[in-house]
Design a protein around this motif. Structure first.
Motif, PDB file in Angstrom:
ATOM      1  N   LYS A 207     -11.736  -4.020  -7.391  1.00  0.00           N
ATOM      2  CA  LYS A 207     -12.089  -3.880  -5.979  1.00  0.00           C
ATOM      3  C   LYS A 207     -11.236  -4.794  -5.106  1.00  0.00           C
ATOM      4  O   LYS A 207     -10.805  -4.400  -4.007  1.00  0.00           O
ATOM      5  CB  LYS A 207     -13.576  -4.180  -5.787  1.00  0.00           C
ATOM      6  CG  LYS A 207     -14.506  -3.099  -6.345  1.00  0.00           C
ATOM      7  CD  LYS A 207     -15.956  -3.429  -6.074  1.00  0.00           C
ATOM      8  CE  LYS A 207     -16.871  -2.318  -6.584  1.00  0.00           C
ATOM      9  NZ  LYS A 207     -16.695  -1.056  -5.828  1.00  0.00           N
ATOM     10  N   LEU A 208     -10.997  -6.012  -5.557  1.00  0.00           N
ATOM     11  CA  LEU A 208     -10.139  -6.917  -4.790  1.00  0.00           C
ATOM     12  C   LEU A 208      -8.723  -6.368  -4.677  1.00  0.00           C
ATOM     13  O   LEU A 208      -8.100  -6.433  -3.607  1.00  0.00           O
ATOM     14  CB  LEU A 208     -10.120  -8.298  -5.448  1.00  0.00           C
ATOM     15  CG  LEU A 208     -11.428  -9.103  -5.392  1.00  0.00           C
ATOM     16  CD1 LEU A 208     -11.294 -10.391  -6.193  1.00  0.00           C
ATOM     17  CD2 LEU A 208     -11.805  -9.420  -3.947  1.00  0.00           C
ATOM     18  N   ALA A 209      -8.190  -5.835  -5.772  1.00  0.00           N
ATOM     19  CA  ALA A 209      -6.822  -5.310  -5.742  1.00  0.00           C
ATOM     20  C   ALA A 209      -6.712  -4.093  -4.836  1.00  0.00           C
ATOM     21  O   ALA A 209      -5.777  -3.982  -4.022  1.00  0.00           O
ATOM     22  CB  ALA A 209      -6.379  -4.964  -7.167  1.00  0.00           C
ATOM     23  N   VAL A 210      -7.651  -3.164  -4.951  1.00  0.00           N
ATOM     24  CA  VAL A 210      -7.583  -1.952  -4.127  1.00  0.00           C
ATOM     25  C   VAL A 210      -7.785  -2.285  -2.656  1.00  0.00           C
ATOM     26  O   VAL A 210      -7.053  -1.777  -1.785  1.00  0.00           O
ATOM     27  CB  VAL A 210      -8.617  -0.928  -4.622  1.00  0.00           C
ATOM     28  CG1 VAL A 210      -8.712   0.250  -3.664  1.00  0.00           C
ATOM     29  CG2 VAL A 210      -8.258  -0.433  -6.004  1.00  0.00           C
ATOM     30  N   SER A 211      -8.758  -3.124  -2.345  1.00  0.00           N
ATOM     31  CA  SER A 211      -8.983  -3.481  -0.939  1.00  0.00           C
ATOM     32  C   SER A 211      -7.794  -4.244  -0.362  1.00  0.00           C
ATOM     33  O   SER A 211      -7.431  -4.044   0.807  1.00  0.00           O
ATOM     34  CB  SER A 211     -10.261  -4.302  -0.809  1.00  0.00           C
ATOM     35  OG  SER A 211     -10.164  -5.509  -1.562  1.00  0.00           O
ATOM     36  N   ALA A 212      -7.159  -5.112  -1.166  1.00  0.00           N
ATOM     37  CA  ALA A 212      -5.972  -5.825  -0.688  1.00  0.00           C
ATOM     38  C   ALA A 212      -4.824  -4.859  -0.441  1.00  0.00           C
ATOM     39  O   ALA A 212      -4.112  -4.966   0.574  1.00  0.00           O
ATOM     40  CB  ALA A 212      -5.569  -6.891  -1.696  1.00  0.00           C
ATOM     41  N   GLY A 213      -4.612  -3.912  -1.360  1.00  0.00           N
ATOM     42  CA  GLY A 213      -3.549  -2.934  -1.145  1.00  0.00           C
ATOM     43  C   GLY A 213      -3.776  -2.098   0.096  1.00  0.00           C
ATOM     44  O   GLY A 213      -2.839  -1.847   0.878  1.00  0.00           O
ATOM     45  N   VAL A 214      -4.999  -1.653   0.305  1.00  0.00           N
ATOM     46  CA  VAL A 214      -5.305  -0.861   1.500  1.00  0.00           C
ATOM     47  C   VAL A 214      -5.121  -1.700   2.763  1.00  0.00           C
ATOM     48  O   VAL A 214      -4.614  -1.209   3.785  1.00  0.00           O
ATOM     49  CB  VAL A 214      -6.733  -0.304   1.401  1.00  0.00           C
ATOM     50  CG1 VAL A 214      -7.147   0.365   2.708  1.00  0.00           C
ATOM     51  CG2 VAL A 214      -6.835   0.696   0.261  1.00  0.00           C
ATOM     52  N   ALA A 215      -5.495  -2.979   2.730  1.00  0.00           N
ATOM     53  CA  ALA A 215      -5.335  -3.846   3.902  1.00  0.00           C
ATOM     54  C   ALA A 215      -3.862  -4.065   4.231  1.00  0.00           C
ATOM     55  O   ALA A 215      -3.470  -4.042   5.414  1.00  0.00           O
ATOM     56  CB  ALA A 215      -6.029  -5.180   3.646  1.00  0.00           C
ATOM     57  N   VAL A 216      -3.022  -4.263   3.209  1.00  0.00           N
ATOM     58  CA  VAL A 216      -1.588  -4.444   3.456  1.00  0.00           C
ATOM     59  C   VAL A 216      -0.973  -3.172   4.034  1.00  0.00           C
ATOM     60  O   VAL A 216      -0.153  -3.219   4.964  1.00  0.00           O
ATOM     61  CB  VAL A 216      -0.888  -4.876   2.152  1.00  0.00           C
ATOM     62  CG1 VAL A 216       0.623  -4.844   2.320  1.00  0.00           C
ATOM     63  CG2 VAL A 216      -1.332  -6.269   1.748  1.00  0.00           C
ATOM     64  N   VAL A 217      -1.353  -2.025   3.472  1.00  0.00           N
ATOM     65  CA  VAL A 217      -0.838  -0.757   3.998  1.00  0.00           C
ATOM     66  C   VAL A 217      -1.272  -0.570   5.447  1.00  0.00           C
ATOM     67  O   VAL A 217      -0.476  -0.127   6.303  1.00  0.00           O
ATOM     68  CB  VAL A 217      -1.325   0.405   3.116  1.00  0.00           C
ATOM     69  CG1 VAL A 217      -1.021   1.739   3.773  1.00  0.00           C
ATOM     70  CG2 VAL A 217      -0.668   0.335   1.745  1.00  0.00           C
ATOM     71  N   LEU A 218      -2.513  -0.898   5.758  1.00  0.00           N
ATOM     72  CA  LEU A 218      -2.993  -0.770   7.135  1.00  0.00           C
ATOM     73  C   LEU A 218      -2.247  -1.711   8.066  1.00  0.00           C
ATOM     74  O   LEU A 218      -1.862  -1.322   9.186  1.00  0.00           O
ATOM     75  CB  LEU A 218      -4.497  -1.046   7.179  1.00  0.00           C
ATOM     76  CG  LEU A 218      -5.168  -0.976   8.553  1.00  0.00           C
ATOM     77  CD1 LEU A 218      -4.995   0.413   9.165  1.00  0.00           C
ATOM     78  CD2 LEU A 218      -6.649  -1.325   8.450  1.00  0.00           C
ATOM     79  N   ALA A 219      -2.020  -2.953   7.635  1.00  0.00           N
ATOM     80  CA  ALA A 219      -1.301  -3.914   8.477  1.00  0.00           C
ATOM     81  C   ALA A 219       0.123  -3.452   8.742  1.00  0.00           C
ATOM     82  O   ALA A 219       0.621  -3.516   9.884  1.00  0.00           O
ATOM     83  CB  ALA A 219      -1.301  -5.284   7.804  1.00  0.00           C
ATOM     84  N   LEU A 220       0.827  -2.991   7.704  1.00  0.00           N
ATOM     85  CA  LEU A 220       2.194  -2.509   7.886  1.00  0.00           C
ATOM     86  C   LEU A 220       2.226  -1.265   8.769  1.00  0.00           C
ATOM     87  O   LEU A 220       3.105  -1.124   9.638  1.00  0.00           O
ATOM     88  CB  LEU A 220       2.804  -2.213   6.514  1.00  0.00           C
ATOM     89  CG  LEU A 220       4.244  -1.691   6.500  1.00  0.00           C
ATOM     90  CD1 LEU A 220       5.182  -2.728   7.118  1.00  0.00           C
ATOM     91  CD2 LEU A 220       4.686  -1.357   5.079  1.00  0.00           C
TER      92      LEU A 220
END
Length: 665
Positions: free
Chosen positions: A499-512
């Motif tokens: 969950k931490l990895a998926v949420s972090a990946g989604v957050a980075v994609v959203l920020a970019l």
């Protein structure tokens, strides 16, 4: 084979146990029906077998208890209630997510959809399914791991006769392949018609264990169902004529102007009603039951007769059997009583039957419940010379994590439209704020691209990432999917890391995506003027990504800690609103404050081996990020949430081990 021995539920304070010393067996290749009235303990017995409720006893699935089976979904398929899935998720998406949890191929989802007749409805949402389709989807979830045993709680409840017939055909086909099927029901006729063996329980105790033919012969008999507005008068007339003709006829008065007449025919009842001018609204031949799941009160009074008593070997047990002159046709002609008792679940024949007066009473007797196949009531009072060994305790065991947690989390997050919708809303708000801030012209370029005006505590992208993180755990606790009937999901490290990895990946994609969309919008609205890239763009990008990831993790950990999505969103908003002002006061420079100048160089001198000089820039950027009030508040909040999450998880595991008596090996 399924063997349940000595199942006893943990009684609530002041109430009797819902299941008391229940021992039963379901053989492979056979469909076994667990029959009982509502409240007789059927569902509790299944939950004890599946280690969902605390109590005592043990259940073996092909010789192994459930907690010693490495992959339970491949051994036992469970249906308890409805499918605990998100109503916006499709049937195929739900099954594919459960495939990752069970560790089976994703192609299995389409196979079970076809097996249960939902091949053309895989893209329909769970919330739009009818009760029959929902029951089919629940059965498909139980069949995902291709289990040997099926444990189903009233699977035909709410189904039409056609759908119920299809369901029982599927269960018989599973048994014909060598599988074990155990299901509960309240309909004695349905159990006799569709099961190979019928086990009757009442008050949480075993009443009878018979083959379907023996059950039909001893428990079921033909009757005439009558409905009339003059039920009492018709019952009296039929009983009087039967006495005059010296025929064995029993009339049972039921609610709603209904009668059940045993020992007669529709023609005789119709002629009698016609002679006396009594209107009849219903007259049909049916099969009636005499088992305790469908108690019937005869029209006449039942007079108790002398009771008999069965004495076991060495005086270990005493069974008292009060007999009644009921007038039942299937009870006439019986001269004696043969009974079996099994207090330990291991079997044993009882001794000879003799009058109750020949044996002195031994303590209070348990209220009478029928236990033999002939409908004779037996009550058991146990007298033991020595305390027997109690069955092992059953503890409510924690839910297992998915076998493929990363795959499971990806399908869970993107199986519904919530995550893409939140990301789209965050991008639209960010682009609009960026265009507005660029028009005003007083906001620095980094904050303009991030759409973070000074009036907002957090930019829309960070809030959106926090909401997505809160849904990662909060959505699970609201719609549990890892195990049927457990109510909560696993908090194991593997699932948490996924969950931490998926949420972090989604957050980075959203920020970019927000930065690129904002830059493109500024270029379209205000012309192709080049945007000046600041010299510290790398550290700014790292800080921007760190802010969104930190908000996502704060929402995720808070939702997992408090088991609600709202707590995760509140934790994200509390970082700039509550924690950041406190950190700003602590970090505020005053006359006596000393700035941390040259910290990267001093850290490099302390490290061995020393890092290269180029690393000083990254260390300085990290220190600057943490020194920012929002960054420091976010770091502090994450540290507190991680410690609280680990503490609650460790405390729960230690408490479960202490209650289960599991010590260090």
């Amino acid at each position: 084979m399924l063997q349940a021995i000595g199942l006893t539920s943990a009684p609530r304070r002041g109430l009797p146990a819902a299941v008391d010393d229940l021992t039963l067996e379901a053989r492979p290749g056979r469909v076994t029906a667990l029959l009982g009235a509502p409240g007789s303990g059927k569902t509790t017995a299944l939950r004890l077998m599946l280690e969902l409720d605390p109590g005592r006893g043990i259940t073996y699935f092909r010789g192994r208890p459930l907690h010693r089976i490495p992959h339970p979904a491949r051994e036992v398929g469970v249906l308890l209630g409805d499918v605990p899935g998100h109503p916006a998720r499709t049937a195929r998406g739900q099954l594919r997510m459960l495939c990752a949890a069970a560790g089976v191929s994703v192609a299995r989802a389409d196979e079970v959809l076809d097996a249960v007749g939902l091949a053309g409805l895989g893209d329909r949402r769970i919330g739009a399914l009818s009760p029959g389709m929902d029951r089919r989807l629940a059965l498909a979830s139980a069949l995902l791991g291709d289990p040997h045993a099926l444990v189903l709680d009233d699977p035909a409840e709410g189904l039409s006769p056609r759908e119920a017939g299809w369901l029982h055909e599927l269960l018989r086909a599973h048994a014909a392949r060598g599988g074990t099927v155990l299901y509960t029901t309240t309909d004695s006729r349905e159990a006799a018609r569709n099961a190979h063996r019928v086990i009757v329980i009442n008050g949480g105790r075993l009443v009878s264990d018979q083959g379907a033919d023996d059950f039909s012969r001893t428990r079921l008999r033909p009757r005439v169902a009558v409905r009339t507005p003059h039920a009492a008068r018709l019952a009296a007339v039929v009983s009087r004529e039967a006495r005059v003709a010296r025929r064995s006829v029993e009339v049972v008065t039921e609610a709603g102007g209904r009668l059940s007449v045993y020992g007669s025919t529709c023609a005789e009842i119709g002629d009698t009603a016609f002679r006396y001018g009594l209107p009849v609204h219903q007259l049909a031949d049916e099969i009636g039951g005499t088992d305790p799941t469908a108690p019937m009160e005869p029209a006449g009074a039942v007079k108790p007769a002398a009771s008999v008593e069965c004495v076991g070997e060495a005086g270990q047990e005493r069974l008292t059997a009060p007999t009644h002159s009921t007038g039942h046709a299937d009870l006439a002609g019986h001269e004696g009583l043969m009974a079996r008792a099994n207090p330990t679940g291991r079997g044993g024949a009882m001794g000879p039957v003799r009058p109750a007066a020949a044996v002195p009473p031994a303590g209070p007797a348990v209220p009478a419940v029928p236990v033999d196949g002939e409908g004779v009531g037996l009550s058991r009072s146990v007298v033991r010379s020595s305390s027997p060994k109690l069955p092992p305790p059953i503890r409510r065991r924690p839910a297992r994590g998915p076998l493929h947690p990363l795959r499971y989390e990806l399908r869970r997050m993107f199986g519904v439209r919530t995550a893409p919708l939140i990301m789209a809303v965050a991008m639209v708000l960010s682009v609009g704020l960026s265009v507005l801030l660029a028009r005003i012209g007083h906001t620095p370029l980094p904050k303009t691209l991030a759409a973070w005006p000074s009036l907002l505590p957090l930019p829309p992208a960070a809030v959106g990432a926090g909401i997505l993180g809160a849904l990662s755990f909060g959505d699970e606790f609201r719609y549990p999917a890892l195990a049927a009937g457990r109510g909560t999901i696993s908090r194991r490290p593997g699932l948490l890391l996924a969950k931490l990895a998926v949420s972090a990946g989604v957050a980075v994609v959203l920020a970019l995506a927000v930065v690129l969309a904002s830059a493109g919008a500024l270029r379209v609205v205000y012309g192709p003027d080049p945007i000046d890239v600041p010299p510290n763009s790398v550290s700014l990008c790292v800080g921007w990504a760190g802010l969104t990831v930190g908000c996502a993790w704060a929402g995720l950990l808070a939702a997992g800690l408090f088991r609600v999505t709202t707590a995760g969103v509140a934790a994200v908003l509390a970082v700039p609103v509550l924690v950041a002002p406190l950190v700003r006061k602590v970090l505020s420079t005053g006359p006596g404050s000393r700035p941390a100048v040259g910290l990267p160089g001093r850290l490099r001198e302390l490290m061995w081996p020393s890092w290269p000089h180029e690393t000083d820039r990254w260390v300085a950027a990290a220190v600057q990020l943490v020194a920012h009030p929002v960054g420091a508040a976010l770091s502090l909040s994450l540290s507190v949430l991680v410690c609280a999450y680990l503490f609650t998880g460790l405390h729960g595991r230690v408490r479960w081990r202490s209650q289960s008596g599991v010590g260090p090996s």
